[in-house]
Design a protein around this motif. Structure first.
Motif, PDB file in Angstrom:
ATOM      1  N   MET A   1      -4.702  -0.323  15.370  1.00  0.00           N
ATOM      2  CA  MET A   1      -5.437  -1.853  14.799  1.00  0.00           C
ATOM      3  C   MET A   1      -6.449  -1.216  13.715  1.00  0.00           C
ATOM      4  N   ALA A   2      -6.373  -2.106  12.647  1.00  0.00           N
ATOM      5  CA  ALA A   2      -7.463  -1.826  11.821  1.00  0.00           C
ATOM      6  C   ALA A   2      -8.685  -2.647  11.976  1.00  0.00           C
ATOM      7  N   ASP A   3      -9.855  -1.737  11.571  1.00  0.00           N
ATOM      8  CA  ASP A   3     -11.149  -2.125  11.809  1.00  0.00           C
ATOM      9  C   ASP A   3     -11.549  -2.717  10.592  1.00  0.00           C
ATOM     10  N   ILE A   4     -11.168  -2.578   9.429  1.00  0.00           N
ATOM     11  CA  ILE A   4     -11.568  -3.180   8.113  1.00  0.00           C
ATOM     12  C   ILE A   4     -10.531  -3.937   7.385  1.00  0.00           C
ATOM     13  N   THR A   5     -10.744  -4.731   6.575  1.00  0.00           N
ATOM     14  CA  THR A   5      -9.758  -5.307   5.396  1.00  0.00           C
ATOM     15  C   THR A   5     -10.500  -5.148   4.251  1.00  0.00           C
ATOM     16  N   VAL A   6      -9.604  -4.686   3.342  1.00  0.00           N
ATOM     17  CA  VAL A   6      -9.911  -4.359   1.814  1.00  0.00           C
ATOM     18  C   VAL A   6      -9.489  -5.709   1.193  1.00  0.00           C
ATOM     19  N   VAL A   7     -10.602  -6.251   0.549  1.00  0.00           N
ATOM     20  CA  VAL A   7     -10.465  -7.592  -0.455  1.00  0.00           C
ATOM     21  C   VAL A   7     -10.378  -7.303  -1.911  1.00  0.00           C
ATOM     22  N   ILE A   8      -9.227  -7.422  -2.527  1.00  0.00           N
ATOM     23  CA  ILE A   8      -9.010  -7.287  -3.947  1.00  0.00           C
ATOM     24  C   ILE A   8      -8.536  -8.384  -4.786  1.00  0.00           C
ATOM     25  N   SER A  13      -3.975  -7.964 -13.730  1.00  0.00           N
ATOM     26  CA  SER A  13      -4.113  -6.580 -13.490  1.00  0.00           C
ATOM     27  C   SER A  13      -2.995  -5.674 -13.460  1.00  0.00           C
ATOM     28  N   ILE A  14      -2.123  -6.020 -14.026  1.00  0.00           N
ATOM     29  CA  ILE A  14      -0.664  -5.273 -13.938  1.00  0.00           C
ATOM     30  C   ILE A  14      -0.800  -3.720 -14.348  1.00  0.00           C
ATOM     31  N   ASP A  15      -1.679  -3.434 -15.254  1.00  0.00           N
ATOM     32  CA  ASP A  15      -1.944  -1.940 -15.243  1.00  0.00           C
ATOM     33  C   ASP A  15      -2.619  -1.138 -14.279  1.00  0.00           C
ATOM     34  N   THR A  16      -3.308  -1.846 -13.494  1.00  0.00           N
ATOM     35  CA  THR A  16      -4.153  -1.245 -12.432  1.00  0.00           C
ATOM     36  C   THR A  16      -4.150  -1.522 -11.363  1.00  0.00           C
ATOM     37  N   ILE A  17      -3.533  -2.388 -10.789  1.00  0.00           N
ATOM     38  CA  ILE A  17      -3.314  -3.092  -9.399  1.00  0.00           C
ATOM     39  C   ILE A  17      -2.672  -2.235  -8.378  1.00  0.00           C
ATOM     40  N   GLU A  18      -1.612  -1.540  -8.937  1.00  0.00           N
ATOM     41  CA  GLU A  18      -1.029  -0.717  -7.994  1.00  0.00           C
ATOM     42  C   GLU A  18      -1.781   0.569  -7.704  1.00  0.00           C
ATOM     43  N   ALA A  19      -2.590   1.119  -8.447  1.00  0.00           N
ATOM     44  CA  ALA A  19      -3.635   2.156  -8.158  1.00  0.00           C
ATOM     45  C   ALA A  19      -4.634   1.772  -7.107  1.00  0.00           C
ATOM     46  N   ALA A  20      -5.113   0.486  -7.476  1.00  0.00           N
ATOM     47  CA  ALA A  20      -6.170  -0.225  -6.384  1.00  0.00           C
ATOM     48  C   ALA A  20      -5.656  -0.256  -5.195  1.00  0.00           C
ATOM     49  N   ILE A  21      -4.422  -0.783  -5.075  1.00  0.00           N
ATOM     50  CA  ILE A  21      -3.606  -1.215  -3.779  1.00  0.00           C
ATOM     51  C   ILE A  21      -3.239   0.130  -2.972  1.00  0.00           C
ATOM     52  N   GLY A  22      -2.809   1.208  -3.588  1.00  0.00           N
ATOM     53  CA  GLY A  22      -2.426   2.346  -3.270  1.00  0.00           C
ATOM     54  C   GLY A  22      -3.653   3.235  -2.614  1.00  0.00           C
ATOM     55  N   SER A  23      -4.732   3.158  -3.424  1.00  0.00           N
ATOM     56  CA  SER A  23      -6.030   3.881  -2.745  1.00  0.00           C
ATOM     57  C   SER A  23      -6.640   3.018  -1.685  1.00  0.00           C
ATOM     58  N   ALA A  24      -6.447   1.903  -1.350  1.00  0.00           N
ATOM     59  CA  ALA A  24      -6.603   1.130  -0.099  1.00  0.00           C
ATOM     60  C   ALA A  24      -5.600   1.561   1.016  1.00  0.00           C
ATOM     61  N   LEU A  25      -4.319   1.559   0.674  1.00  0.00           N
ATOM     62  CA  LEU A  25      -3.465   1.638   1.830  1.00  0.00           C
ATOM     63  C   LEU A  25      -3.543   3.431   2.240  1.00  0.00           C
ATOM     64  N   PRO A  30      -6.756   3.107   9.706  1.00  0.00           N
ATOM     65  CA  PRO A  30      -5.926   1.808   9.465  1.00  0.00           C
ATOM     66  C   PRO A  30      -6.666   0.680   8.848  1.00  0.00           C
ATOM     67  N   VAL A  31      -6.029   0.018   7.815  1.00  0.00           N
ATOM     68  CA  VAL A  31      -6.769  -0.996   6.923  1.00  0.00           C
ATOM     69  C   VAL A  31      -5.872  -1.943   6.919  1.00  0.00           C
ATOM     70  N   ASP A  97     -10.711   9.210   1.962  1.00  0.00           N
ATOM     71  CA  ASP A  97     -11.755   9.022   3.240  1.00  0.00           C
ATOM     72  C   ASP A  97     -12.881   8.361   3.135  1.00  0.00           C
ATOM     73  N   ARG A  98     -12.804   7.619   2.254  1.00  0.00           N
ATOM     74  CA  ARG A  98     -14.241   6.664   1.744  1.00  0.00           C
ATOM     75  C   ARG A  98     -14.322   5.920   2.882  1.00  0.00           C
ATOM     76  N   LEU A  99     -13.447   4.687   3.199  1.00  0.00           N
ATOM     77  CA  LEU A  99     -13.829   3.864   4.374  1.00  0.00           C
ATOM     78  C   LEU A  99     -14.318   4.359   5.723  1.00  0.00           C
ATOM     79  N   ARG A 100     -13.605   5.570   6.079  1.00  0.00           N
ATOM     80  CA  ARG A 100     -14.034   6.344   7.434  1.00  0.00           C
ATOM     81  C   ARG A 100     -15.366   6.733   7.371  1.00  0.00           C
ATOM     82  N   LYS A 101     -15.846   7.410   6.297  1.00  0.00           N
ATOM     83  CA  LYS A 101     -17.221   7.727   6.200  1.00  0.00           C
ATOM     84  C   LYS A 101     -18.190   6.586   6.266  1.00  0.00           C
TER      85      LYS A 101
END
Length: 332
Positions: A1-8, A13-25, A30-31, A97-101
């Protein structure tokens, strides 16, 4: 179960959105991820739809009309079921490891907002160096109150574009709900500063820590973005509202008043420019009906402009130090 939701929030944002989502996933905990597209005109929606088909914890919401990043964030937050919310811009990305810290600090210290000093990096695939936004040396944990926060958003103190309002914290969902706090949807400038300040005025426990890996990408075009005087006026109006908060401490009142003067100067100069462009002489002259410190600033800038000189920035502050990404991350 996720404790945190990443809001984007996303727009074209076609050129950058995949990298942003990928870094969140790719986070080590779990997020959930919610992308709210603000009526993009490119293929952003199709790209996110494709990614959502492959990831059950990624949700796409498409706004019926373009309403700005604040409305997009509010729409996403209304869908959040987790204890914490993380804000990520569509053209930025995170260390795995950002969100865990950050979550560890938030739980241990019983905070309502945890912000890590972000890292500005150039627009390259694998940047080797960057600059910390706020502090070039290790800070540990710095607890913020309204007075300190306003002070650290003054250009003259921090340096240009080093204000704490740029940070992207994780926020405890229950706190926002309990105090009915959301992004001001009429703001398209300094909306982050505004919501953090209102959280602090409501009693939020806010901690700033060393970088955990929020990478804010510097794009050349973003530096030249202009805002209308109406956008700047809303920042000024918010400062005026903060000063009416009951029980405001003297230190906070002084700091917010300083920020109000800064906002007033920015607004007055842009308003004067707009009135001159519109050949509205009466409106231009009315801009000078202001406190002496504002009038003095306007006159100085008018003289510099008449002499053909570029406006001198209203900021001194600290200059950012370029460091390797390894050096920056070592502090955390």
């Amino acid at each position: 179960m996720a404790d945190i939701t990443v809001v984007i929030p996303s727009y074209n944002s076609i050129d950058t959105i995949e990298a942003a989502i990928g870094s969140a996933l790719a986070q080590t905990i779990p997020v959930n991820v919610i992308v709210v597209d603000d009526c993009s005109k490119d293929e952003t929606v199709r790209k996110v739809q494709h990614l959502a088909e492959q990831n059950t914890n990624l949700k796409l919401i498409v706004q019926p009309q373009n309403r700005g990043p604040s409305a997009a964030r509010n729409r996403a937050i209304s869908e959040v079921k987790t204890s914490w919310i993380a804000i990520l811009d569509a053209d930025d990305y995170m260390h795995p490891d950002r969100l865990r810290k950050m979550l560890d600090v938030g739980v241990k210290e019983q905070l309502d907002l945890v912000a890590d000093d972000l890292i500005r990096v150039p627009d390259t695939s694998q940047p080797a160096s960057g600059t910390r936004l706020w502090a070039d040396q290790a800070i540990g944990l710095v607890r913020m109150d309204a007075g300190r926060f306003a002070l650290e958003n003054l250009n003259a103190r921090t340096g240009n574009r080093r204000e704490l309002g740029y940070l992207k914290p994780i926020i405890r969902s229950e706190f926002l709900t309990a105090h009915a706090i959301a992004y001001n949807e009429d703001m398209r400038l300094s909306e982050d500063y505004d919501i953090y300040m209102r959280c602090l005025l409501a009693g939020a426990r806010f901690g700033v820590i060393d970088p955990c890996g929020y990478f804010s990408v510097d794009y050349p075009y973003s530096l030249s973005k202009e805002f209308a005087s109406a956008d700047l006026r809303r920042v000024l109006d918010r400062d005026r509202e903060y000063l009416t908060h009951p029980g405001l401490a003297d230190e906070a009142r002084r700091s917010i008043s300083q920020h109000k003067i800064q906002a007033y100067k920015h607004w007055a100069w842009m308003h004067l420019i707009e009135r001159v462009r519109d050949r509205d002489l009466a409106g231009a002259l009315a801009t000078f009906v202001a406190p002496p410190v504002i009038v003095a600033t306007l006159l100085a800038r008018v003289i510099r402009h008449a002499l053909g000189k570029e406006p001198v920035p209203q900021s001194g502050g600290r200059a950012a130090q370029v460091q390797s990404i390894e050096q920056i991350m070592a502090a955390s």
